[in-house]
Motif scaffolding. Structure first.
Motif, mmCIF file in Angstrom:
data_model
loop_
_atom_site.group_PDB
_atom_site.id
_atom_site.type_symbol
_atom_site.label_atom_id
_atom_site.label_comp_id
_atom_site.label_asym_id
_atom_site.label_seq_id
_atom_site.Cartn_x
_atom_site.Cartn_y
_atom_site.Cartn_z
ATOM 1 N N THR A 580 -73.492 -0.024 -3.785
ATOM 2 C CA THR A 580 -73.856 -0.860 -4.934
ATOM 3 C C THR A 580 -75.313 -0.637 -5.271
ATOM 4 O O THR A 580 -76.173 -0.668 -4.378
ATOM 5 C CB THR A 580 -73.597 -2.339 -4.632
ATOM 6 N N GLY A 581 -75.596 -0.448 -6.576
ATOM 7 C CA GLY A 581 -76.961 -0.245 -7.019
ATOM 8 C C GLY A 581 -77.002 -0.019 -8.535
ATOM 9 O O GLY A 581 -76.033 -0.257 -9.254
ATOM 10 N N GLU A 582 -78.149 0.432 -9.009
ATOM 11 C CA GLU A 582 -78.320 0.633 -10.456
ATOM 12 C C GLU A 582 -77.786 2.013 -10.868
ATOM 13 O O GLU A 582 -77.914 2.984 -10.115
ATOM 14 C CB GLU A 582 -79.780 0.488 -10.836
ATOM 15 N N VAL A 583 -77.200 2.086 -12.091
ATOM 16 C CA VAL A 583 -76.650 3.339 -12.631
ATOM 17 C C VAL A 583 -76.923 3.381 -14.132
ATOM 18 O O VAL A 583 -77.260 2.379 -14.757
ATOM 19 C CB VAL A 583 -75.135 3.468 -12.385
ATOM 20 N N VAL A 584 -76.766 4.551 -14.697
ATOM 21 C CA VAL A 584 -76.765 4.761 -16.150
ATOM 22 C C VAL A 584 -75.395 5.322 -16.509
ATOM 23 O O VAL A 584 -74.926 6.278 -15.875
ATOM 24 C CB VAL A 584 -77.868 5.728 -16.589
ATOM 25 N N ALA A 585 -74.760 4.757 -17.527
ATOM 26 C CA ALA A 585 -73.419 5.189 -17.939
ATOM 27 C C ALA A 585 -73.433 5.560 -19.422
ATOM 28 O O ALA A 585 -74.146 4.950 -20.226
ATOM 29 C CB ALA A 585 -72.398 4.083 -17.683
ATOM 30 N N GLY A 586 -72.606 6.551 -19.781
ATOM 31 C CA GLY A 586 -72.512 6.944 -21.187
ATOM 32 C C GLY A 586 -71.739 8.225 -21.352
ATOM 33 O O GLY A 586 -71.094 8.708 -20.416
ATOM 34 N N ILE A 587 -71.833 8.795 -22.599
ATOM 35 C CA ILE A 587 -71.129 10.033 -22.955
ATOM 36 C C ILE A 587 -72.179 11.051 -23.324
ATOM 37 O O ILE A 587 -73.096 10.768 -24.113
ATOM 38 C CB ILE A 587 -70.162 9.823 -24.131
ATOM 39 N N VAL A 588 -72.030 12.258 -22.830
ATOM 40 C CA VAL A 588 -72.936 13.347 -23.187
ATOM 41 C C VAL A 588 -72.119 14.508 -23.705
ATOM 42 O O VAL A 588 -70.934 14.660 -23.376
ATOM 43 C CB VAL A 588 -73.780 13.783 -21.968
ATOM 44 N N GLY A 589 -72.781 15.334 -24.543
ATOM 45 C CA GLY A 589 -72.096 16.488 -25.109
ATOM 46 C C GLY A 589 -71.284 16.110 -26.333
ATOM 47 O O GLY A 589 -71.220 14.953 -26.744
ATOM 48 N N LYS A 590 -70.656 17.123 -26.997
ATOM 49 C CA LYS A 590 -69.854 16.864 -28.191
ATOM 50 C C LYS A 590 -68.436 17.396 -28.085
ATOM 51 O O LYS A 590 -67.578 17.041 -28.892
ATOM 52 C CB LYS A 590 -70.524 17.480 -29.426
ATOM 53 N N ASN A 591 -68.168 18.295 -27.169
ATOM 54 C CA ASN A 591 -66.825 18.845 -26.990
ATOM 55 C C ASN A 591 -66.261 18.368 -25.661
ATOM 56 O O ASN A 591 -66.917 18.451 -24.618
ATOM 57 C CB ASN A 591 -66.851 20.373 -27.014
ATOM 58 N N LYS A 592 -65.009 17.890 -25.700
ATOM 59 C CA LYS A 592 -64.319 17.407 -24.495
ATOM 60 C C LYS A 592 -65.182 16.422 -23.732
ATOM 61 O O LYS A 592 -65.375 16.524 -22.528
ATOM 62 C CB LYS A 592 -63.932 18.579 -23.588
ATOM 63 N N PHE A 593 -65.744 15.473 -24.485
ATOM 64 C CA PHE A 593 -66.635 14.521 -23.852
ATOM 65 C C PHE A 593 -65.840 13.561 -22.971
ATOM 66 O O PHE A 593 -64.650 13.332 -23.180
ATOM 67 C CB PHE A 593 -67.435 13.748 -24.901
ATOM 68 N N ALA A 594 -66.529 13.005 -22.002
ATOM 69 C CA ALA A 594 -65.942 12.039 -21.063
ATOM 70 C C ALA A 594 -66.998 11.028 -20.679
ATOM 71 O O ALA A 594 -68.199 11.308 -20.679
ATOM 72 C CB ALA A 594 -65.397 12.755 -19.825
ATOM 73 N N TYR A 595 -66.515 9.847 -20.296
ATOM 74 C CA TYR A 595 -67.412 8.769 -19.884
ATOM 75 C C TYR A 595 -67.803 9.011 -18.425
ATOM 76 O O TYR A 595 -66.951 9.303 -17.575
ATOM 77 C CB TYR A 595 -66.713 7.430 -20.047
ATOM 78 N N ASP A 596 -69.086 8.872 -18.108
ATOM 79 C CA ASP A 596 -69.554 9.179 -16.758
ATOM 80 C C ASP A 596 -70.713 8.256 -16.409
ATOM 81 O O ASP A 596 -71.291 7.607 -17.295
ATOM 82 C CB ASP A 596 -69.992 10.643 -16.664
ATOM 83 N N VAL A 597 -71.035 8.199 -15.099
ATOM 84 C CA VAL A 597 -72.178 7.421 -14.620
ATOM 85 C C VAL A 597 -73.075 8.338 -13.806
ATOM 86 O O VAL A 597 -72.617 9.305 -13.179
ATOM 87 C CB VAL A 597 -71.726 6.215 -13.765
ATOM 88 N N TRP A 598 -74.374 8.014 -13.845
ATOM 89 C CA TRP A 598 -75.365 8.825 -13.143
ATOM 90 C C TRP A 598 -76.336 7.933 -12.389
ATOM 91 O O TRP A 598 -76.496 6.757 -12.721
ATOM 92 C CB TRP A 598 -76.163 9.683 -14.136
ATOM 93 N N GLY A 599 -76.975 8.573 -11.449
ATOM 94 C CA GLY A 599 -78.035 7.874 -10.713
ATOM 95 C C GLY A 599 -77.901 8.056 -9.200
ATOM 96 O O GLY A 599 -76.916 8.576 -8.679
ATOM 97 N N ALA A 600 -78.932 7.555 -8.483
ATOM 98 C CA ALA A 600 -78.955 7.670 -7.016
ATOM 99 C C ALA A 600 -77.802 6.921 -6.387
ATOM 100 O O ALA A 600 -77.301 7.290 -5.309
ATOM 101 C CB ALA A 600 -80.287 7.156 -6.472
#
Length: 655
Positions: A580-600
């Protein structure tokens, strides 16, 4: 009376005086004997009542006939008449001097010095015996009385008719009254008929508002004016305007102009000359212009010249109208026959009048008013022709209206048919559109469902609305990684389809567990399963629910493993790690985009998972601090990450 009649009268007036020659016996007509006549054309006559002195002055000479002027170059003429009444009664004798602008009679040797005056240029109210078109003077004679009369006669070039002789007429007053009464009765009859025709056609015009009646109404007004003028009633009507007598001769050209122009206008319209005979219409316009300028010479003081010009123009106009009418009859133009009969009757009246002046017919024929009778017949036939023409136009309009109604009905039927066809097409198209709409909605629902399978609902809505999704920061999220133990080794002996089916069954079970706890699946990586709690919608129990998901995922695998043992198949095992901790979530790119999360936090969760024992759920120290009140745990050990060392705990179950 039409202008052609009056015009011929004007032409004949040049020699009308000597056609109307009075015999010598006329001077003793009706008991008044004119025994001696003295004539003079001197301009200066002695102002005396002594007959002998006047005669001996040498300015008069005795004559036996008055048929022709002795001096045609003089405008002033004098007569001395010695008259004797042959009647046994007192009589009023009326002297008629026809064409003179001023006539004055004085009784010579009479102590009373009676003087009588008349003439065309004498105001009507000042004349001795008022009469519009006649120069009458009434003188009273006692039985057998002798009177010597000095007559002054004056003419002028400004007047329409210039006398060619000094012939005069004498009648008893009762005869004049009788003749005047007869003339007035005839005038009343013709004027009454003209007024009836005018009012009748005016009523039709007011009722129908048909502008085609206008030229005929104008011609009726012109006929009325000309008739009133010829019968001599304009002068008494306008008696209050004393100077009108100087304009009276010009008025006949003005009234004739109005009548002639309106007759050409009526002919042009009634026989449709403009469209049927363009050349004749051009001639008609020239005649109309000439007729408009008809009164000009008279207004400039050349009435005698005007008389000759109007005569020729009137004859040409009459011949032209007859020519157009005959040509129209030959071409079978509607109602042209009635028009020809009417105008032919009027023309015949002119011919009869002309023949009486020339002596071909007896002079008494003129007393039957042939021109007026002809114009009356003309009015009757013109009215019939006009009524017939209007009826024909009405029938043509009715036929055209019927054709228009039929065309409208056919158009209405065609329009109805087209409307029905269009309505059917609209219904079919509407059904097709509705079907397409349903299909589109269905596809949209499928697309939305597919999109929701790929993306979280809030992210999908934002993507549909804006066309993009904004990455968001989450201060606390619980990341879960699950991984199959020895997946590669176990899948080597299985067919690829079997491997895919096994994973599909397993991951579908995981998906159902996530739906119950509102945990968001991020993706699968080979045999790995990645999900997160508290993203994209944070909630307080996200960490607890994530741990519960991990426990139920292990329970699902264990139960599935028992089934596989019954089938003599080797069971599957998984490792599950949660941090459990802090994350950034969103969509990147323009082709075959997908929802993802990033961070430590994601990296740490992966490290916790890889350090976990098979068949166990391992949580980090940070997750433990959040869920320790809900679960029984067993401390395991610390694990080194890039950032720091963190403790790990096995989750044993709910408290």
């Amino acid at each position: 009376m039409k202008p052609t009649c009056r015009i011929l009268l004007l032409v004949l007036s040049l020699f009308g005086s000597y056609l109307k020659v009075f015999a010598e016996s006329r001077f003793s007509t009706e008991d008044l004997d004119v025994r001696t006549i003295w004539y003079s054309s001197e301009t200066d006559i002695l102002a005396t009542q002594d007959l002998q002195e006047i005669i001996t002055s040498g300015k008069f000479r005795q004559v036996s006939t008055l048929d022709y002027l002795t001096d045609p170059n003089s405008w002033d003429h004098w007569l001395i008449l010695e008259t004797v009444s042959q009647s046994d009664l007192e009589e009023n004798y009326v002297f008629d001097f026809e064409k003179w602008v001023e006539v004055k009679i004085s009784e010579i040797g009479n102590t009373s010095s009676n003087t009588y005056i008349t003439g065309h240029h004498i105001p009507y109210v000042d004349r001795n015996y008022p009469s519009a078109n006649d120069n009458l003077i009434a003188i009273t004679y006692q039985p057998g009385e002798r009177k010597t009369l000095l007559v002054e006669l004056h003419s002028t070039i400004d007047f329409l008719q210039i006398p060619t002789n000094v012939v005069f007429d004498v009648s008893k007053e009762e005869t004049v009254i009788r003749n005047r009464l007869s003339r007035r009765l005839a005038f009343g009859m013709f004027i009454g008929f003209y007024l009836i025709m005018l009012l009748y056609n005016l009523f039709i015009y007011a009722s129908t508002r048909n502008r085609n009646y206008l030229p005929y109404l104008v011609s009726l007004v012109g006929t009325l004016l000309v008739t009133i003028h010829i019968f001599g009633f304009l002068v008494p009507i306008l008696r209050g305007f004393k100077d009108y007598v100087f304009f009276h001769s010009e008025m006949q050209f003005i009234t004739s102009m109005i009548l002639g122009w309106s007759m050409l206008w009526f002919t042009a319209w009634f026989l449709d000359v403009r469209n049927r005979y363009p050349t004749l219409f051009l001639i008609m316009k020239i005649l109309a212009v000439l007729i408009v300028f008809l009164p000009l010479p008279a207004l400039l003081g050349y009435a005698s010249i005007n008389e000759q010009f109007s005569g020729m123009l009137g004859i040409l106009t009459m011949i032209f109208i007859l020519t157009v009418a005959i040509k129209s009859v030959r071409d079978d133009y509607p109602s042209s026959g009635l028009f020809l009969i009417g105008y032919g009757a009027f023309s015949l009246g002119i011919i009869v009048m002309l023949c009486t002046f020339l002596g071909i017919l007896p002079l008494g024929v003129q007393d039957w008013y042939p021109v007026n009778i002809g114009s009356t017949i003309e009015m009757v036939f013109f009215s019939l022709a006009l009524g017939n023409r209007i009826n024909e136009l009405a029938r043509e309009n009715e036929e055209k209206q019927a054709q228009i109604i039929e065309q409208l009905r056919e158009k209405d039927e065609l329009q109805t048919k087209l409307n029905l066809e269009l309505e059917e097409k609209v219904i079919a198209r509407t059904a097709e559109i509705e079907s397409q709409k349903v299909e589109i909605e269905k596809e949209k629902e499928n697309a939305d469902a597919l999109l929701l399978n790929i993306l979280p609902a809030p992210i999908a809505r934002e993507l549909r609305t804006k066309g993009f999704a904004t990455p968001r920061y989450y201060p606390m999220a619980s990341v879960l990684f699950a991984d199959m133990v020895s997946f590669t080794k176990k899948s080597e002996g299985l067919r690829p389809e079997r491997v895919i089916n096994e994973l599909d069954f397993c991951f579908k079970g995981f998906d159902d567990i996530l739906d119950r706890y509102n945990i968001e699946k991020i993706k699968t990586i080979g045999d790995g399963y990645f999900c997160v709690g508290g993203v994209p919608i944070p909630f307080d129990e996200s960490a607890v629910n994530t741990v519960k998901v991990g426990l139920e995922m292990q329970e699902f695998i264990e139960k599935w493993g028992e089934d596989k043992k019954e089938w003599n198949e080797e069971p599957w095992q998984i490792r599950i790690g949660i941090h459990t901790g802090e994350v950034v979530a969103g969509i990147v790119g323009k082709n075959k985009f997908a929802y993802d999360v990033w961070g430590a936090t994601v990296n740490t969760a992966s490290r916790v998972e890889s350090s976990c024992a098979p068949g166990r759920v391992t949580i980090s120290e940070d997750t433990y601090q959040v869920v320790k009140d809900y679960f029984e745990v067993e401390y395991r050990r610390e694990v080194q990450t890039k950032e720091r060392e963190i403790g790990m705990y096995y989750v044993l179950g709910l408290k």
